[in-house]
Every structure is written in structure tokens, then in C-alpha cells.
Design a protein around this motif. Structure first.
Motif, short mmCIF file in Angstrom:
data_model
loop_
_atom_site.label_atom_id
_atom_site.label_comp_id
_atom_site.label_asym_id
_atom_site.label_seq_id
_atom_site.Cartn_x
_atom_site.Cartn_y
_atom_site.Cartn_z
N LYS A 94 0.85 -1.19 0.00
CA LYS A 94 0.00 0.00 0.00
C LYS A 94 0.88 1.24 0.00
CE LYS A 94 -4.00 -2.00 2.23
NZ LYS A 94 -5.26 -1.52 2.74
N ASP A 95 0.36 2.31 -0.61
CA ASP A 95 1.11 3.57 -0.60
C ASP A 95 0.88 4.30 0.72
OD1 ASP A 95 -1.37 4.86 -0.81
OD2 ASP A 95 -1.15 5.26 -2.95
N SER A 96 1.48 5.46 0.88
CA SER A 96 1.41 6.20 2.15
C SER A 96 0.00 6.68 2.48
CB SER A 96 2.38 7.38 2.14
OG SER A 96 2.09 8.23 1.05
N SER A 97 -0.89 6.73 1.50
CA SER A 97 -2.28 7.11 1.76
C SER A 97 -3.16 5.88 1.99
CB SER A 97 -2.83 7.96 0.61
OG SER A 97 -2.90 7.19 -0.57
N ASP A 98 -2.55 4.71 2.14
CA ASP A 98 -3.21 3.45 2.44
C ASP A 98 -4.01 2.88 1.26
OD1 ASP A 98 -3.11 1.54 4.49
OD2 ASP A 98 -5.18 1.96 5.08
N THR A 142 -4.16 0.51 -2.01
CA THR A 142 -3.45 -0.69 -2.44
C THR A 142 -2.78 -0.47 -3.78
OG1 THR A 142 -4.98 -2.11 -1.23
CG2 THR A 142 -3.71 -3.15 -2.98
N ILE A 143 -1.48 -0.73 -3.83
CA ILE A 143 -0.71 -0.66 -5.07
C ILE A 143 -0.80 -2.00 -5.78
CG2 ILE A 143 1.61 -0.39 -6.06
CD1 ILE A 143 2.22 1.48 -3.66
N THR A 201 7.38 -11.26 -6.03
CA THR A 201 7.93 -10.46 -7.12
C THR A 201 6.93 -9.38 -7.50
OG1 THR A 201 9.11 -12.41 -7.93
CG2 THR A 201 8.89 -10.56 -9.47
N ALA A 202 7.38 -8.13 -7.44
CA ALA A 202 6.51 -6.98 -7.72
C ALA A 202 6.03 -7.00 -9.17
CB ALA A 202 7.25 -5.68 -7.43
N THR A 203 4.77 -6.61 -9.36
CA THR A 203 4.18 -6.58 -10.70
C THR A 203 3.72 -5.19 -11.11
OG1 THR A 203 1.99 -7.10 -9.78
CG2 THR A 203 3.36 -8.97 -10.49
N VAL A 204 3.85 -4.22 -10.18
CA VAL A 204 3.40 -2.85 -10.44
C VAL A 204 4.49 -1.89 -9.98
CG1 VAL A 204 1.64 -1.13 -9.85
CG2 VAL A 204 0.98 -3.52 -10.09
N VAL A 205 4.66 -0.79 -10.72
CA VAL A 205 5.63 0.23 -10.32
C VAL A 205 5.08 1.00 -9.11
CG1 VAL A 205 6.77 2.38 -11.03
CG2 VAL A 205 6.57 0.47 -12.65
N ASN A 206 5.95 1.20 -8.15
CA ASN A 206 5.62 1.98 -6.95
C ASN A 206 6.53 3.21 -6.98
OD1 ASN A 206 5.16 3.06 -4.43
ND2 ASN A 206 5.83 1.26 -3.29
N PRO A 207 6.03 4.37 -7.41
CA PRO A 207 6.89 5.53 -7.60
C PRO A 207 7.47 6.11 -6.30
CG PRO A 207 4.59 6.12 -7.99
CD PRO A 207 4.64 4.64 -7.77
N GLY A 248 7.48 5.39 2.92
CA GLY A 248 6.13 5.44 3.47
C GLY A 248 5.24 4.30 3.00
N THR A 249 5.76 3.44 2.11
CA THR A 249 5.00 2.29 1.63
C THR A 249 4.76 1.32 2.78
OG1 THR A 249 5.86 2.47 -0.62
CG2 THR A 249 5.06 0.30 0.06
N LYS A 250 3.56 0.73 2.82
CA LYS A 250 3.24 -0.26 3.85
C LYS A 250 3.17 -1.64 3.21
CE LYS A 250 -0.43 0.44 6.50
NZ LYS A 250 -1.79 0.36 7.08
N LEU A 251 3.89 -2.60 3.81
CA LEU A 251 3.79 -4.00 3.42
C LEU A 251 2.95 -4.72 4.46
CD1 LEU A 251 7.51 -4.95 2.61
CD2 LEU A 251 5.75 -4.15 1.03
N ILE A 252 1.97 -5.45 4.00
CA ILE A 252 1.18 -6.30 4.89
C ILE A 252 1.47 -7.74 4.46
CG2 ILE A 252 -1.11 -6.90 5.73
CD1 ILE A 252 -1.97 -4.03 4.88
N ILE A 253 2.14 -8.47 5.34
CA ILE A 253 2.55 -9.84 5.05
C ILE A 253 1.65 -10.78 5.84
CG2 ILE A 253 4.45 -11.49 5.14
CD1 ILE A 253 6.35 -8.99 5.39
N ASN A 254 1.03 -11.73 5.14
CA ASN A 254 0.18 -12.74 5.77
C ASN A 254 0.75 -14.12 5.50
OD1 ASN A 254 -2.09 -11.07 6.72
ND2 ASN A 254 -2.36 -10.65 4.54
N ALA A 255 0.82 -14.96 6.53
CA ALA A 255 1.27 -16.34 6.38
C ALA A 255 0.21 -17.25 7.00
CB ALA A 255 2.61 -16.56 7.07
#
Length: 186
Positions: free
Chosen positions: A131-135, A137-138, A155-161, A165-172
Motif C-alpha cells: 500500500k502507498d502512504s495514503s493506504d 493498495t498498489i 515479485t513486484a508486478t506494479v511500479v511503486n513511484p 512510506g509504503t506499507k507491506l502487509i505480510i500474511n502467512a
């Protein structure tokens, strides 16, 4: 007390009066004092554990009823451990996200994020939401298990400019469906 090869009690289970109980464990007969009933009410934590155990029993029974799942658990069971016992234990413990590596992520397509997730039995899947800094989803998607069988690679599939401030939410998740979530701000 443990008895081995005693024809008098071999295969016995149940109780003798209000004093002794017989149990079978791994081909052995165990004789123990009869458990006493508590006189104090359960604490909220004890009630929570009892509910978890009841759910674990339902899960373990469903594993035993599913030949394919039972075979997976039985293949990893240790001596004197059944597929049922292993499934019961697995239900009670969620996977752990032990570490992650974002050094190869610069917000470009093809950049990789590595996640190390472990479970007492098996991690079923790992997913990421970026997610970007404004929450907003990228992107989101599943990570793939690497050759070392410990790390999951997204592996990223979208450019994140703007990576800052990017948020990663990791689920296992594990086989019983326990999900562990870790949020990281870059």
C-alpha cells in the motif's frame, strides 16, 4: 505408574472406583490417580484455551476423516504420535513470520521481497499487500516458496513511484488456516 507386558491390565482403559484410571499410550498401559474436579471457576484465559482446544479437536477429527490430509500428517508424525495428535497440535500454533528482506525492492516491476515464515508443521501460503502512504493498495499477490523451503519470494508486478512510506502487509497461513500478519512501513 507404567506397566509393560502385563497380561492382567494389557489393553485396559477406564477407572477403578474413584481412585485410579487406566489409559493406553503407545502400546503401554498407564495407571494414574483419578483427576480431581476443581472447585474454583475458570479464568477468562482458561475458557479461551478450552475453546481453542475444542476447535482443535474438530480440526483434528476432520483431518482423520480426509485420507489425503491424514496421510500428510501421518508422514510427519514421530514415534508414539498419531496424525490426530499432530493435527491437534498444529491447529493450536499459528505460523511465525521471522524476518523479511526488502533490500531488493525499489518499487520496480520484478523487484523481489523475501519473507521467512515457519510453522510447527507446514506454512501453506504467504501473501503480500503493498500500500502507498495514503493506504491505497498498489498491488497484492502470493509469494512463492523458494528452493531452500524456508523463504517465500514475492515479485513486484506494479511500479511503486514512492517507496518511502509504503506499507507491506505480510500474511502467512498454515494448514489449519491460522493466519499471522505482519505490517511494515518502508
Amino acid at each position: 505408574m507404567e506397566l509393560k507386558n502385563n497380561d492382567l491390565v494389557k489393553g485396559s482403559s477406564g477407572s477403578i472406583g474413584d481412585q485410579l484410571v487406566y489409559r493406553q499410550r503407545g502400546g503401554k498401559t498407564i495407571i494414574a490417580k483419578r483427576p480431581k474436579k476443581k472447585s474454583t471457576p475458570d479464568t477468562p484465559r482458561q475458557l479461551e484455551v478450552r475453546e481453542l482446544f475444542a476447535e482443535a479437536v474438530l480440526y483434528a477429527k476432520s483431518v482423520i476423516d480426509d485420507a489425503a490430509k491424514k496421510a500428510v500428517y501421518q508422514a510427519k508424525a514421530k514415534a508414539n504420535q498419531s496424525a490426530y495428535n499432530l493435527a491437534l497440535s498444529d491447529f493450536c500454533k499459528a505460523p511465525e513470520i521471522r524476518k523479511y528482506n526488502i533490500s531488493e525492492y525499489a518499487g520496480q516491476i520484478g523487484d523481489q521481497i523475501s519473507i521467512r515464515a515457519f510453522d510447527d508443521f507446514k506454512v501453506e501460503w504467504v501473501r503480500l499487500i503493498i500500500k502507498d502512504s495514503s493506504d491505497s493498495t498498489i498491488e497484492e499477490g502470493s509469494a512463492l516458496l523458494s528452493g531452500n523451503k524456508a523463504d517465500w519470494i514475492y515479485t513486484a508486478t506494479v511500479v511503486n513511484p514512492t517507496v518511502a512510506g509504503t506499507k507491506l502487509i505480510i500474511n502467512a497461513s498454515d494448514m489449519p488456516g491460522n493466519i499471522t500478519t505482519l505490517e511494515v512501513i518502508l
